[in-house]
Enzyme design. Structure first.
Site, PDB file in Angstrom:
ATOM      1  N   CYS A 130      -0.169   6.510  -3.215  1.00 55.94           N
ATOM      2  CA  CYS A 130      -1.401   5.945  -2.677  1.00 55.94           C
ATOM      3  C   CYS A 130      -2.547   6.953  -2.735  1.00 55.94           C
ATOM      4  CB  CYS A 130      -1.222   5.546  -1.209  1.00 55.94           C
ATOM      5  SG  CYS A 130       0.373   4.867  -0.813  1.00 55.94           S
ATOM      6  N   ASP A 131      -2.267   8.185  -2.394  1.00 58.10           N
ATOM      7  CA  ASP A 131      -3.358   9.124  -2.111  1.00 58.10           C
ATOM      8  C   ASP A 131      -3.476  10.285  -3.098  1.00 58.10           C
ATOM      9  OD1 ASP A 131      -3.980   7.574   0.090  1.00 58.10           O
ATOM     10  OD2 ASP A 131      -2.674   8.702   1.429  1.00 58.10           O
TER      11      ASP A 131
ATOM     12  N   CYS B 169       2.151   9.358   1.396  1.00 51.84           N
ATOM     13  CA  CYS B 169       2.300   8.452   0.253  1.00 51.84           C
ATOM     14  C   CYS B 169       1.544   8.995  -0.955  1.00 51.84           C
ATOM     15  CB  CYS B 169       1.791   7.063   0.635  1.00 51.84           C
ATOM     16  SG  CYS B 169       1.915   5.880  -0.714  1.00 51.84           S
TER      17      CYS B 169
HETATM   18  P1  FAD Z   1       5.073  -3.145   6.758  1.00 54.06           P
HETATM   19  O1  FAD Z   1       3.737  -3.072   6.136  1.00 54.06           O
HETATM   20  O2  FAD Z   1       5.744  -1.877   7.161  1.00 54.06           O
HETATM   21  O3  FAD Z   1       4.958  -4.100   8.011  1.00 54.06           O
HETATM   22  C1  FAD Z   1       6.014  -4.235   8.899  1.00 54.06           C
HETATM   23  C2  FAD Z   1       5.643  -5.263   9.923  1.00 54.06           C
HETATM   24  O4  FAD Z   1       6.772  -5.547  10.730  1.00 54.06           O
HETATM   25  C3  FAD Z   1       4.519  -4.834  10.871  1.00 54.06           C
HETATM   26  O5  FAD Z   1       3.590  -5.878  10.972  1.00 54.06           O
HETATM   27  C4  FAD Z   1       5.225  -4.655  12.202  1.00 54.06           C
HETATM   28  O6  FAD Z   1       4.404  -4.959  13.314  1.00 54.06           O
HETATM   29  C5  FAD Z   1       6.350  -5.666  12.067  1.00 54.06           C
HETATM   30  N1  FAD Z   1       7.492  -5.421  12.931  1.00 54.06           N
HETATM   31  C6  FAD Z   1       8.294  -4.332  12.972  1.00 54.06           C
HETATM   32  N2  FAD Z   1       9.208  -4.481  13.953  1.00 54.06           N
HETATM   33  C7  FAD Z   1       8.985  -5.698  14.518  1.00 54.06           C
HETATM   34  C8  FAD Z   1       9.575  -6.416  15.601  1.00 54.06           C
HETATM   35  N3  FAD Z   1      10.602  -5.917  16.298  1.00 54.06           N
HETATM   36  N4  FAD Z   1       9.080  -7.621  15.920  1.00 54.06           N
HETATM   37  C9  FAD Z   1       8.051  -8.163  15.209  1.00 54.06           C
HETATM   38  N5  FAD Z   1       7.446  -7.515  14.181  1.00 54.06           N
HETATM   39  C10 FAD Z   1       7.914  -6.298  13.862  1.00 54.06           C
HETATM   40  N6  FAD Z   1       1.346   0.687  -0.852  1.00 54.06           N
HETATM   41  C11 FAD Z   1       0.621   0.335  -1.924  1.00 54.06           C
HETATM   42  O7  FAD Z   1       1.039  -0.517  -2.697  1.00 54.06           O
HETATM   43  N7  FAD Z   1      -0.603   0.889  -2.147  1.00 54.06           N
HETATM   44  C12 FAD Z   1      -1.159   1.808  -1.320  1.00 54.06           C
HETATM   45  O8  FAD Z   1      -2.250   2.309  -1.580  1.00 54.06           O
HETATM   46  C13 FAD Z   1      -0.421   2.175  -0.170  1.00 54.06           C
HETATM   47  N8  FAD Z   1      -0.928   3.055   0.717  1.00 54.06           N
HETATM   48  C14 FAD Z   1      -0.223   3.382   1.833  1.00 54.06           C
HETATM   49  C15 FAD Z   1      -0.787   4.277   2.732  1.00 54.06           C
HETATM   50  C16 FAD Z   1      -0.100   4.602   3.875  1.00 54.06           C
HETATM   51  C17 FAD Z   1      -0.735   5.567   4.855  1.00 54.06           C
HETATM   52  C18 FAD Z   1       1.191   4.056   4.114  1.00 54.06           C
HETATM   53  C19 FAD Z   1       1.944   4.413   5.372  1.00 54.06           C
HETATM   54  C20 FAD Z   1       1.771   3.192   3.206  1.00 54.06           C
HETATM   55  C21 FAD Z   1       1.078   2.852   2.057  1.00 54.06           C
HETATM   56  N9  FAD Z   1       1.596   1.971   1.110  1.00 54.06           N
HETATM   57  C22 FAD Z   1       0.866   1.596   0.022  1.00 54.06           C
HETATM   58  C23 FAD Z   1       2.921   1.375   1.288  1.00 54.06           C
HETATM   59  C24 FAD Z   1       2.779  -0.054   1.845  1.00 54.06           C
HETATM   60  O9  FAD Z   1       1.967  -0.006   2.981  1.00 54.06           O
HETATM   61  C25 FAD Z   1       4.144  -0.618   2.165  1.00 54.06           C
HETATM   62  O10 FAD Z   1       4.964  -0.599   1.017  1.00 54.06           O
HETATM   63  C26 FAD Z   1       4.028  -2.053   2.665  1.00 54.06           C
HETATM   64  O11 FAD Z   1       3.125  -2.143   3.739  1.00 54.06           O
HETATM   65  C27 FAD Z   1       5.377  -2.584   3.115  1.00 54.06           C
HETATM   66  O12 FAD Z   1       5.185  -3.892   3.525  1.00 54.06           O
HETATM   67  P2  FAD Z   1       6.203  -4.649   4.472  1.00 54.06           P
HETATM   68  O13 FAD Z   1       5.655  -6.032   4.602  1.00 54.06           O
HETATM   69  O14 FAD Z   1       7.574  -4.482   3.992  1.00 54.06           O
HETATM   70  O15 FAD Z   1       6.159  -3.912   5.866  1.00 54.06           O
END
Ligand code: FAD
Ligand code: NAP
Length: 334
Positions: A143-144, A140
């Site tokens: 982010c980094d 990312c």
């Molecule tokens: P996610 O955070 O991907 O969460 C998905 C959820 O769905 C999880 O809890 C998982 O357990 C659940 N899930 C999946 N399948 C199932 C299932 N079958 N049953 C039940 N639950 C399920 N964004 C920023 O804005 N700033 C940052 O600094 C930043 N840093 C990042 C660093 C890293 C290393 C990464 C990988 C990403 C980063 N991001 C950052 C991006 C950010 O994390 C994502 O955009 C955000 O988390 C997406 O949110 P979401 O709620 O869509 O899903």
């Protein structure tokens, strides 16, 4: 002969996923008095629990990703959202109420569902990549990138993400080398054009990453070793940051055969909406978003999904009432 007992729960709104999208949906749906139930999945707190400093969450100059997600969970809980540690293993959207089955056998039925299962960055799968994740290896740039000011960076990949990330990283890095396994990018031409004319970027074609090399104490990246795909010759490129940009995979396994998807599995939503191709099914966050992929945009979509679910339930429930009113006891004329 034993009779197996199936634990069944019915809720008006089921939220699947516990990242920023899921928890925000939980906060809004609770405040709308919908008594939502949120299933956390295998990664409670989502992708941000895999990172350290988050510097772009509004209101926090710097916050640790795991801490932020603990606070979001506590916030959703405080508003009345029921949070369950389970993984949904199947979901039937063919009729309402929708039916989700948990890993442990619990059957959840619901009148509306908010899908917030996120996306996963794809990784190369090298042991050395795993060792340095969070310590020089990242997926990312937004982010980094900031952590590599004035330093050399390597990006691997040849799609839009790799090219955009390389361009973005020139804001910080002294030099960015893009390593691609073929001799042409699949990225859009306009992005390629920008990349080729950027003096800070060099491209190493036809190379596959062999190994990330670095120091153990402190843990940090010093270089990557890349192998020419035809000749096998190894080239070592010094770098402090190594960004893997070989694509993201949305976690759409539960719904990919039931909902309209595009761009490699992202759930399609109506414009300016989280409504999917099935009424009552809403999708938010990285599961639907191949462009921004940020915590704040995911949270925003979680809010939208809850508000849209509330409106959907109000309309369908009032339809039922209207149907009852429209079919009263026959009137007897006097
Ligand atoms: P996610 O955070 O991907 O969460 C998905 C959820 O769905 C999880 O809890 C998982 O357990 C659940 N899930 C999946 N399948 C199932 C299932 N079958 N049953 C039940 N639950 C399920 N964004 C920023 O804005 N700033 C940052 O600094 C930043 N840093 C990042 C660093 C890293 C290393 C990464 C990988 C990403 C980063 N991001 C950052 C991006 C950010 O994390 C994502 O955009 C955000 O988390 C997406 O949110 P979401 O709620 O869509 O899903
Ligand atoms: P992508 O288009 O799937 O590209 C992935 C790249 O990584 C490809 O070049 C691929 O090589 C390479 N790759 C895949 N696996 C690899 C491996 N194991 N080792 C080395 N290289 C590997 O993914 P993306 O760039 O993340 O884009 C995903 C989608 O989002 C696309 O549809 C893209 O258009 C879209 N997107 C759009 C924008 C925008 O519109 N501005 C920005 C970002 C993303 P090959 O080329 O050899 O297959």
């Amino acid at each position: 002969m034993g009779v197996s007992m199936v634990d069944t729960r019915h809720v008006r709104v089921l939220i699947i996923g516990s990242g920023p999208a899921g928890y925000t949906a939980g906060i809004y749906a609770s405040r709308a008095m919908l008594n939502p139930l949120l299933v956390q999945g295998i990664e409670p707190g989502g992708q941000l629990t895999t990172t350290t400093e988050v510097e772009n969450w509004p209101g926090d100059t710097e916050v640790q990703g795991p801490d932020l997600m603990i606070r979001m969970e506590a916030h959703a809980k405080a508003m009345g959202c029921e949070i369950i540690a389970d993984i949904i293993s199947s979901l039937d959207l063919s009729k309402r109420p929708f039916t989700a089955v948990g890993d442990g056998g619990t059957v959840y039925t619901c009148d509306a569902v908010i899908l917030a299962t996120g996306a996963r960055a794809k990784w190369l799968g090298l042991p050395s990549e795993e060792r340095f994740k969070g310590f020089g290896v990242s997926a990312c740039a937004t982010c980094d990138g900031f952590f590599y000011r004035g330093q050399e960076i390597v990006v691997v990949g040849g799609g839009n993400t790799a090219v955009e990330e390389a361009l973005f990283l020139t804001n910080f890095a002294s030099k960015v080398t893009v390593i691609h396994r073929r001799d042409e990018f699949r990225a859009e031409k306009i992005l390629q054009h920008r990349l080729f004319k950027n003096p800070k970027i060099e491209v190493l074609w036809d190379h596959a990453i062999e190994e990330v090399v670095g120091t153990q104490d402190p843990l940090g990246v010093e270089a990557v070793r890349a192998k020419h795909v035809q000749t096998g010759k190894i080239t070592e490129i010094p770098c402090k940051g190594f960004f893997v940009a070989i694509g993201h995979a949305p976690a759409s396994e539960l719904v990919k055969d039931q909902l309209e998807t595009h761009m490699g599995g992202y759930v399609v939503t109506a414009p300016d909406s989280t409504a999917t191709s099935i009424p009552g099914v809403f999708a938010a966050g990285d599961l639907t978003d191949h462009v921004y992929r940020q915590a704040v945009t995911s949270a925003g979509m979680g809010c939208m999904a809850a508000l849209e679910a509330e409106r959907f339930l109000a309309e369908t429930e009032s339809d039922v009432e209207t149907a009852v009113i429209a079919d009263p006891e026959p009137q007897v004329a006097n």
